[in-house]
Design a protein around this motif. Structure first.
Motif, PDB file in Angstrom:
ATOM      1  N   LEU A   6      17.610  -5.490 106.040  1.00  0.00           N
ATOM      2  CA  LEU A   6      16.419  -5.979 105.362  1.00  0.00           C
ATOM      3  C   LEU A   6      16.863  -7.000 104.326  1.00  0.00           C
ATOM      4  O   LEU A   6      17.607  -6.670 103.402  1.00  0.00           O
ATOM      5  CB  LEU A   6      15.673  -4.832 104.683  1.00  0.00           C
ATOM      6  N   THR A   7      16.452  -8.249 104.505  1.00  0.00           N
ATOM      7  CA  THR A   7      16.837  -9.314 103.585  1.00  0.00           C
ATOM      8  C   THR A   7      15.636  -9.738 102.758  1.00  0.00           C
ATOM      9  O   THR A   7      14.519  -9.864 103.268  1.00  0.00           O
ATOM     10  CB  THR A   7      17.391 -10.534 104.345  1.00  0.00           C
ATOM     11  N   LEU A   8      15.865  -9.980 101.488  1.00  0.00           N
ATOM     12  CA  LEU A   8      14.818 -10.372 100.553  1.00  0.00           C
ATOM     13  C   LEU A   8      15.193 -11.721  99.954  1.00  0.00           C
ATOM     14  O   LEU A   8      16.316 -11.902  99.480  1.00  0.00           O
ATOM     15  CB  LEU A   8      14.668  -9.328  99.441  1.00  0.00           C
ATOM     16  N   ASP A   9      14.268 -12.652  99.989  1.00  0.00           N
ATOM     17  CA  ASP A   9      14.526 -14.012  99.511  1.00  0.00           C
ATOM     18  C   ASP A   9      13.421 -14.382  98.535  1.00  0.00           C
ATOM     19  O   ASP A   9      12.287 -14.640  98.929  1.00  0.00           O
ATOM     20  CB  ASP A   9      14.559 -14.979 100.704  1.00  0.00           C
ATOM     21  N   ALA A  17      10.318 -11.161 102.840  1.00  0.00           N
ATOM     22  CA  ALA A  17      11.193 -10.108 103.338  1.00  0.00           C
ATOM     23  C   ALA A  17      11.349 -10.324 104.827  1.00  0.00           C
ATOM     24  O   ALA A  17      10.395 -10.707 105.516  1.00  0.00           O
ATOM     25  CB  ALA A  17      10.585  -8.734 103.061  1.00  0.00           C
ATOM     26  N   ALA A  18      12.552 -10.108 105.336  1.00  0.00           N
ATOM     27  CA  ALA A  18      12.807 -10.317 106.759  1.00  0.00           C
ATOM     28  C   ALA A  18      13.712  -9.217 107.286  1.00  0.00           C
ATOM     29  O   ALA A  18      14.609  -8.744 106.581  1.00  0.00           O
ATOM     30  CB  ALA A  18      13.443 -11.687 107.006  1.00  0.00           C
ATOM     31  N   LEU A  19      13.481  -8.821 108.528  1.00  0.00           N
ATOM     32  CA  LEU A  19      14.367  -7.902 109.236  1.00  0.00           C
ATOM     33  C   LEU A  19      15.223  -8.711 110.195  1.00  0.00           C
ATOM     34  O   LEU A  19      14.706  -9.535 110.970  1.00  0.00           O
ATOM     35  CB  LEU A  19      13.560  -6.870 110.021  1.00  0.00           C
ATOM     36  N   GLY A  24      22.180 -10.718 114.541  1.00  0.00           N
ATOM     37  CA  GLY A  24      21.730 -11.965 113.944  1.00  0.00           C
ATOM     38  C   GLY A  24      20.391 -12.459 114.428  1.00  0.00           C
ATOM     39  O   GLY A  24      20.013 -13.612 114.174  1.00  0.00           O
ATOM     40  N   GLU A  25      19.604 -11.612 115.103  1.00  0.00           N
ATOM     41  CA  GLU A  25      18.291 -12.012 115.600  1.00  0.00           C
ATOM     42  C   GLU A  25      17.223 -11.676 114.568  1.00  0.00           C
ATOM     43  O   GLU A  25      17.160 -10.553 114.049  1.00  0.00           O
ATOM     44  CB  GLU A  25      17.972 -11.284 116.903  1.00  0.00           C
ATOM     45  N   LEU A  26      16.393 -12.657 114.246  1.00  0.00           N
ATOM     46  CA  LEU A  26      15.295 -12.452 113.311  1.00  0.00           C
ATOM     47  C   LEU A  26      14.206 -11.636 113.991  1.00  0.00           C
ATOM     48  O   LEU A  26      13.608 -12.065 114.978  1.00  0.00           O
ATOM     49  CB  LEU A  26      14.740 -13.801 112.845  1.00  0.00           C
ATOM     50  N   GLN A 426      16.453 -21.107 108.890  1.00  0.00           N
ATOM     51  CA  GLN A 426      16.364 -19.849 108.143  1.00  0.00           C
ATOM     52  C   GLN A 426      17.741 -19.514 107.569  1.00  0.00           C
ATOM     53  O   GLN A 426      18.219 -18.390 107.654  1.00  0.00           O
ATOM     54  CB  GLN A 426      15.883 -18.720 109.060  1.00  0.00           C
ATOM     55  N   ALA A 427      18.369 -20.504 106.955  1.00  0.00           N
ATOM     56  CA  ALA A 427      19.757 -20.342 106.522  1.00  0.00           C
ATOM     57  C   ALA A 427      19.924 -19.226 105.499  1.00  0.00           C
ATOM     58  O   ALA A 427      20.909 -18.482 105.541  1.00  0.00           O
ATOM     59  CB  ALA A 427      20.281 -21.659 105.961  1.00  0.00           C
TER      60      ALA A 427
END
Length: 487
Positions: A6-9, A17-19, A24-26, A426-427
């Motif tokens: 779980l990434t938070l930007d 928030a992204a899973l 490495g697949e979004l 989506q770097a």
């Protein structure tokens, strides 16, 4: 169950928030618009309420994980906009947020002495842009609120505090406070004294990739997380994005988004006595990122498109750009002459008089893309001159480089290949996933799944003819002489 991160930007205009799968697949993404308030006690001050952002962010996380019931979160991590902090009291409550768009310290900068020392130690000019000045301005107007502060931290490491309870900060964000000695790689008593700030409010330093603690039980259930799930420290969004690029010492790169920092990486601390660059701490603080920046770029294009061509897709615009063999106007909307430490206060479209009958709205949009390309190239050229960079290519990432026209303009102006890795759009998200994979000893994204995007220099006739006209018009509008630019 499929393991994922779980990434938070947390950005300036919005946060997300992204899973991301361990390959490495979004898998999914949720976002919200950041809310700010103006503080009328200052000429130019904005703040945010951390509780509001926290509620929105957790909502995004909850909905995202509910939509992927088979995903098992093994790590949470975050990146954040630079020069943005939260203030925490002794109970761990984040009660006030000072974003990068806040300039409350401006009225008090004449009290700050030793500016050469500040630049030498922090790698940055002494201006209201950085967190030290924001805190100074906050203390002057709200001394009782300032006294509530137990610790500060960046908005990226604030996420670590939410999910684990620990208050830390990554060196790439610590340097944005202007209270961190980039050479000694520690907090500086001398810098704190220059701003009259208390050293005790600065948190523990913690490098990118460190697992600072397990995810609290209340969040493990919400996220469908593994019992062993941890929070992995990320860092500043620019540096995290460049993690996805695979930038090495000696490379030069551009992160094209709302602004477009142009950076190179060095092993040793770089010092320019004329103060024409910023020297940033890289992720972990072990190497250095040397930066120049044209200021606002991508945001200008987004707003111009909404105003002039809301009915045209980006693809339709790119087709129109590709067909152009001449230009009928120039544009100037970038906001900073970095090496002069000077803001560009005037901008606009520069049109012939009388109006050219062949002019249409796509000419105006092409001119804005040209403005972005020329502004980036100017910083690129200056940075290469100052640092002696001789890399045969320009690495890139960020949403702005989705434009084939912009990529080709940069290649033509610089005379170097522009190289983008798969996922460059989506770097930050993928950079965070790479940080998690390395921290957990996972294999990460599979190599060779897609080819790099490579844009090679062409004849470049149109953008090269545009550049000197653009430069003359911009400088005249801002009353900047060629002598001043070269100086």
């Amino acid at each position: 169950m499929n393991e994922c991160y779980l990434t938070l930007d947390l950005g300036t205009g919005s946060s997300r928030a992204a899973l991301v799968s361990v390959e490495g697949e979004l898998l999914g993404m949720k976002s919200f618009a950041n809310s700010y308030r103006r503080d009328e006690h200052y000429e130019d001050a904005q703040y945010f309420l951390p509780a509001e952002w926290r509620t929105e962010l957790l909502r995004c996380c909850r909905e995202l994980c509910a939509q992927a019931p088979s995903a098992r979160v093994t790590a949470v991590t975050s990146a954040g906009a630079r020069q943005s902090i939260v203030l925490l009291d002794r109970t761990g409550n984040a009660f006030y947020g000072l974003p990068n768009i806040d300039n409350r310290g401006r009225a008090y900068m004449d009290r700050v002495g030793g500016r050469d020392e500040i630049y030498r130690l922090s790698g940055r000019w002494a201006t209201e842009d950085f967190d030290a000045a924001k805190l100074m301005g906050f203390r002057e107007v709200y001394p009782e609120q300032y006294a509530r502060i137990d610790k500060i931290t960046s908005i990226s490491e604030w996420m670590a505090q939410i999910f684990t309870g620990r208050v830390v900060i990554e060196p790439s964000q610590a340097c944005e406070t202007q209270l961190y000695d980039i050479g000694e790689r520690k907090w500086s008593d001398a810098l704190c004294a220059r701003y009259g700030l208390d050293r005790c409010i600065l948190p523990e330093l913690c490098p990118c990739g460190m697992a600072v603690g397990p995810i609290l039980p209340e969040f493990r259930e919400m996220l469908h997380a593994a019992e062993t799930a941890v929070f992995v420290i990320g860092g500043a969004d620019t540096q995290i994005a460049l993690r996805q690029v695979g930038m090495q010492v000696g490379d030069i790169a551009v992160v094209s988004g709302t602004t477009s920092p142009v950076v190179t990486r060095m092993e040793e601390k770089f010092y320019d006595p004329r103060q024409r660059v910023w020297t940033d701490a890289d992720l972990g603080g072990g190497t250095y990122q040397i930066e120049m920046n044209p200021g606002v770029t991508g945001l200008n294009y987004q707003r111009a498109k909404e105003l002039l061509c809301p009915d045209l897709s980006y693809g339709e615009l790119e087709s129109a750009y590709a067909a152009k063999t001449s230009f009928t106007c120039t544009a100037s909307f970038s906001s900073l002459l970095f090496d002069r430490q000077r803001s560009l206060r005037r901008g606009g479209f520069f049109l012939p008089s009388p109006l050219d009958g062949a002019l249409d709205r796509t000419d105006l949009l092409w001119a804005v893309v040209g403005d972005i390309a020329c502004s980036i190239y100017e910083q690129f050229s200056n940075l290469c001159t100052l640092t002696g960079n001789r890399s045969p290519w320009l690495l890139g990432c960020g949403g702005g480089l989705q434009s084939p026209a912009l990529r080709q303009m940069l290649a033509d102006l610089s005379g170097r290949e522009v190289r983008l890795r798969p996922g460059f759009e989506q770097a930050t998200v993928l950079g965070l996933a790479a940080v998690c994979a390395e921290a957990l000893g996972a294999p990460g994204a599979e190599p060779g799944r897609a080819e790099d995007v490579v844009c090679r220099p062409g004849d470049g006739g149109l953008i090269r003819r545009y550049y000197p006209v653009w430069l003359e018009n911009r400088n005249r509008a801002n009353q900047v002489s060629e002598t001043q630019i070269k100086h």
